[in-house]
Design an enzyme around this catalytic site. Sequence first.
Site, PDB file in Angstrom:
ATOM      1  N   THR A  25     -17.073   8.305   2.415  1.00 41.31           N
ATOM      2  CA  THR A  25     -16.981   7.279   3.446  1.00 41.31           C
ATOM      3  C   THR A  25     -18.308   6.539   3.552  1.00 41.31           C
ATOM      4  O   THR A  25     -19.381   7.119   3.421  1.00 41.31           O
ATOM      5  CB  THR A  25     -16.581   7.862   4.816  1.00 41.31           C
ATOM      6  OG1 THR A  25     -16.500   6.809   5.779  1.00 41.31           O
ATOM      7  CG2 THR A  25     -17.536   8.934   5.295  1.00 41.31           C
ATOM      8  N   SER A  26     -18.208   5.221   3.809  1.00 38.44           N
ATOM      9  CA  SER A  26     -19.416   4.383   3.858  1.00 38.44           C
ATOM     10  C   SER A  26     -20.135   4.525   5.189  1.00 38.44           C
ATOM     11  O   SER A  26     -21.231   4.004   5.383  1.00 38.44           O
ATOM     12  CB  SER A  26     -19.036   2.913   3.638  1.00 38.44           C
ATOM     13  OG  SER A  26     -18.156   2.492   4.686  1.00 38.44           O
TER      14      SER A  26
ATOM     15  N   HIS B 274      -6.706   7.580  11.559  1.00 39.28           N
ATOM     16  CA  HIS B 274      -6.329   6.169  11.455  1.00 39.28           C
ATOM     17  C   HIS B 274      -4.844   5.987  11.176  1.00 39.28           C
ATOM     18  O   HIS B 274      -4.415   4.892  10.810  1.00 39.28           O
ATOM     19  CB  HIS B 274      -7.156   5.475  10.357  1.00 39.28           C
ATOM     20  CG  HIS B 274      -8.591   5.314  10.737  1.00 39.28           C
ATOM     21  ND1 HIS B 274      -9.569   4.976   9.822  1.00 39.28           N
ATOM     22  CD2 HIS B 274      -9.237   5.461  11.926  1.00 39.28           C
ATOM     23  CE1 HIS B 274     -10.745   4.899  10.452  1.00 39.28           C
ATOM     24  NE2 HIS B 274     -10.571   5.218  11.721  1.00 39.28           N
TER      25      HIS B 274
ATOM     26  N   ARG C  72       0.835  -1.209   0.000  1.00 41.02           N
ATOM     27  CA  ARG C  72       0.000   0.000   0.000  1.00 41.02           C
ATOM     28  C   ARG C  72       0.867   1.254   0.000  1.00 41.02           C
ATOM     29  O   ARG C  72       0.549   2.261  -0.637  1.00 41.02           O
ATOM     30  CB  ARG C  72      -0.946  -0.021   1.204  1.00 41.02           C
ATOM     31  CG  ARG C  72      -2.007  -1.114   1.098  1.00 41.02           C
ATOM     32  CD  ARG C  72      -2.939  -1.112   2.288  1.00 41.02           C
ATOM     33  NE  ARG C  72      -3.726   0.117   2.349  1.00 41.02           N
ATOM     34  CZ  ARG C  72      -4.343   0.528   3.459  1.00 41.02           C
ATOM     35  NH1 ARG C  72      -4.221  -0.152   4.580  1.00 41.02           N
ATOM     36  NH2 ARG C  72      -5.065   1.634   3.435  1.00 41.02           N
TER      37      ARG C  72
ATOM     38  N   ASN D  62     -20.968  12.023  -1.620  1.00 41.36           N
ATOM     39  CA  ASN D  62     -20.522  10.654  -1.786  1.00 41.36           C
ATOM     40  C   ASN D  62     -20.985  10.135  -3.135  1.00 41.36           C
ATOM     41  O   ASN D  62     -21.869  10.723  -3.753  1.00 41.36           O
ATOM     42  CB  ASN D  62     -21.095   9.782  -0.649  1.00 41.36           C
ATOM     43  CG  ASN D  62     -20.209   8.594  -0.327  1.00 41.36           C
ATOM     44  OD1 ASN D  62     -19.013   8.740  -0.073  1.00 41.36           O
ATOM     45  ND2 ASN D  62     -20.803   7.396  -0.362  1.00 41.36           N
TER      46      ASN D  62
ATOM     47  N   CYS E 283      16.907   4.193  17.858  1.00 43.42           N
ATOM     48  CA  CYS E 283      17.431   3.468  19.036  1.00 43.42           C
ATOM     49  C   CYS E 283      18.226   2.225  18.632  1.00 43.42           C
ATOM     50  O   CYS E 283      18.714   1.488  19.492  1.00 43.42           O
ATOM     51  CB  CYS E 283      16.281   3.083  19.969  1.00 43.42           C
ATOM     52  SG  CYS E 283      15.239   1.754  19.347  1.00 43.42           S
TER      53      CYS E 283
ATOM     54  N   GLN F 143      -9.966   9.601   7.522  1.00 49.76           N
ATOM     55  CA  GLN F 143      -9.763   8.190   7.896  1.00 49.76           C
ATOM     56  C   GLN F 143      -8.677   7.578   7.014  1.00 49.76           C
ATOM     57  O   GLN F 143      -8.217   6.477   7.270  1.00 49.76           O
ATOM     58  CB  GLN F 143     -11.063   7.396   7.712  1.00 49.76           C
ATOM     59  CG  GLN F 143     -12.222   7.920   8.540  1.00 49.76           C
ATOM     60  CD  GLN F 143     -13.521   7.231   8.168  1.00 49.76           C
ATOM     61  OE1 GLN F 143     -13.906   6.203   8.771  1.00 49.76           O
ATOM     62  NE2 GLN F 143     -14.189   7.762   7.163  1.00 49.76           N
TER      63      GLN F 143
HETATM   64  N1  APR Z   1     -16.425   9.491  -5.237  1.00 50.97           N
HETATM   65  C1  APR Z   1     -17.128   9.591  -4.077  1.00 50.97           C
HETATM   66  N2  APR Z   1     -17.354   8.541  -3.250  1.00 50.97           N
HETATM   67  C2  APR Z   1     -16.845   7.343  -3.623  1.00 50.97           C
HETATM   68  C3  APR Z   1     -16.109   7.167  -4.817  1.00 50.97           C
HETATM   69  C4  APR Z   1     -15.905   8.301  -5.632  1.00 50.97           C
HETATM   70  N3  APR Z   1     -15.225   8.228  -6.790  1.00 50.97           N
HETATM   71  N4  APR Z   1     -15.750   5.850  -4.897  1.00 50.97           N
HETATM   72  C5  APR Z   1     -16.244   5.249  -3.795  1.00 50.97           C
HETATM   73  N5  APR Z   1     -16.901   6.138  -3.034  1.00 50.97           N
HETATM   74  C6  APR Z   1     -17.589   5.915  -1.754  1.00 50.97           C
HETATM   75  C7  APR Z   1     -18.273   4.576  -1.656  1.00 50.97           C
HETATM   76  O1  APR Z   1     -19.603   4.686  -2.148  1.00 50.97           O
HETATM   77  C8  APR Z   1     -18.256   4.322  -0.137  1.00 50.97           C
HETATM   78  O2  APR Z   1     -19.388   4.918   0.475  1.00 50.97           O
HETATM   79  O3  APR Z   1     -16.596   5.915  -0.740  1.00 50.97           O
HETATM   80  C9  APR Z   1     -17.009   5.053   0.325  1.00 50.97           C
HETATM   81  C10 APR Z   1     -15.851   4.117   0.653  1.00 50.97           C
HETATM   82  O4  APR Z   1     -16.250   3.354   1.763  1.00 50.97           O
HETATM   83  P1  APR Z   1     -15.184   2.359   2.430  1.00 50.97           P
HETATM   84  O5  APR Z   1     -14.531   1.560   1.372  1.00 50.97           O
HETATM   85  O6  APR Z   1     -15.893   1.667   3.546  1.00 50.97           O
HETATM   86  O7  APR Z   1     -14.054   3.313   3.014  1.00 50.97           O
HETATM   87  P2  APR Z   1     -14.091   4.159   4.352  1.00 50.97           P
HETATM   88  O8  APR Z   1     -15.485   4.616   4.668  1.00 50.97           O
HETATM   89  O9  APR Z   1     -13.049   5.200   4.256  1.00 50.97           O
HETATM   90  O10 APR Z   1     -13.633   3.075   5.457  1.00 50.97           O
HETATM   91  C11 APR Z   1     -13.454   3.553   6.772  1.00 50.97           C
HETATM   92  O11 APR Z   1     -12.593   1.392   7.432  1.00 50.97           O
HETATM   93  O12 APR Z   1     -11.310  -0.439   7.028  1.00 50.97           O
HETATM   94  C12 APR Z   1     -11.349   0.754   7.705  1.00 50.97           C
HETATM   95  O13 APR Z   1      -9.471   1.964   8.358  1.00 50.97           O
HETATM   96  C13 APR Z   1     -10.257   1.674   7.255  1.00 50.97           C
HETATM   97  O14 APR Z   1     -10.316   4.071   7.152  1.00 50.97           O
HETATM   98  C14 APR Z   1     -10.997   2.899   6.754  1.00 50.97           C
HETATM   99  C15 APR Z   1     -12.339   2.785   7.428  1.00 50.97           C
END
Ligand code: APR
Length: 237
Positions: A177-178, A109, A59, A202, A139, A91
């Site tokens: 974010t989801s 995070h 990553r 989103n 160290c 995040q």
């Molecule tokens: N534009 C806008 N939104 C988008 C796009 C885009 N091009 N592509 C994806 N998304 C949205 C998706 O619809 C989803 O709602 O981004 C979100 C990504 O969700 P996740 O994959 O769950 O990522 P996130 O919410 O950041 O996860 C939170 O979970 O695993 C842990 O530490 C990890 O920080 C992460 C945390």
Amino acid sequence: MTQFERIIILTGAGISAESGLDTFRDKGGIWEKYDLMKVATPEAFARDPEMVHEFYNLRRAAVKTVHPNAAHMALARLEREYPGEILLVTQNVDDLHEKAGSRNICHMHGELGKIRCRSCRQVMDWWDDLVTETVCPLCTKSGQLRPHIVWFGEVPFHLNKIAQFIENADLFISIGTSGQVYPASGFIQAATDAGAHTVELNREPSDGYSLFEETCYGPATEVVPQYVENLLKEAHA
Ligand code: APR
């Protein structure tokens, strides 16, 4: 006339998707390719540190090849031009907000570009591969370095600072974010309780979509610059 004095912005993996970085829970996302219990918990690191190092090495290498997109740039422009206080809570562990020019950032995070030593407890910048034998540059102990990432089961960073800011915020914007991971997924309720106007930008409705007063769905590179443009227009009207 500035409508909002204190803006808190929360970003997730979706804001970096159009830069070419995988999200976690979309189709083909990171948690479809890897078992988080094997690469993103303290127990996984104790059990098989090499597997965890390899996951973050891949990553870290991927982040070095990508660039901030129009959404990251728009948030940096907002911080530069908006006549109010702005805190960017992410995040994400990539450095695309920094590369876009944002400065007031909380990586709740952690950060892919940092490691920390469990012996001397120092946090240091690090963009190379990390293996168990890598010696701490400070160290000189080996076998003590780990990614400066918050794993599942660990406490995220900057929570007090974030909570204090939210208490006095009058605008909360959630981007990409989801809304599935706590405590970030609880920020919308805290912002609502504080009386802030709440906005979700989103690609599609998140788990918490119904809690937002305002929503706008589409790719971040379209909806975020548009929202920022409107905010700045109103502020300078
Ligand atoms: N534009 C806008 N939104 C988008 C796009 C885009 N091009 N592509 C994806 N998304 C949205 C998706 O619809 C989803 O709602 O981004 C979100 C990504 O969700 P996740 O994959 O769950 O990522 P996130 O919410 O950041 O996860 C939170 O979970 O695993 C842990 O530490 C990890 O920080 C992460 C945390």
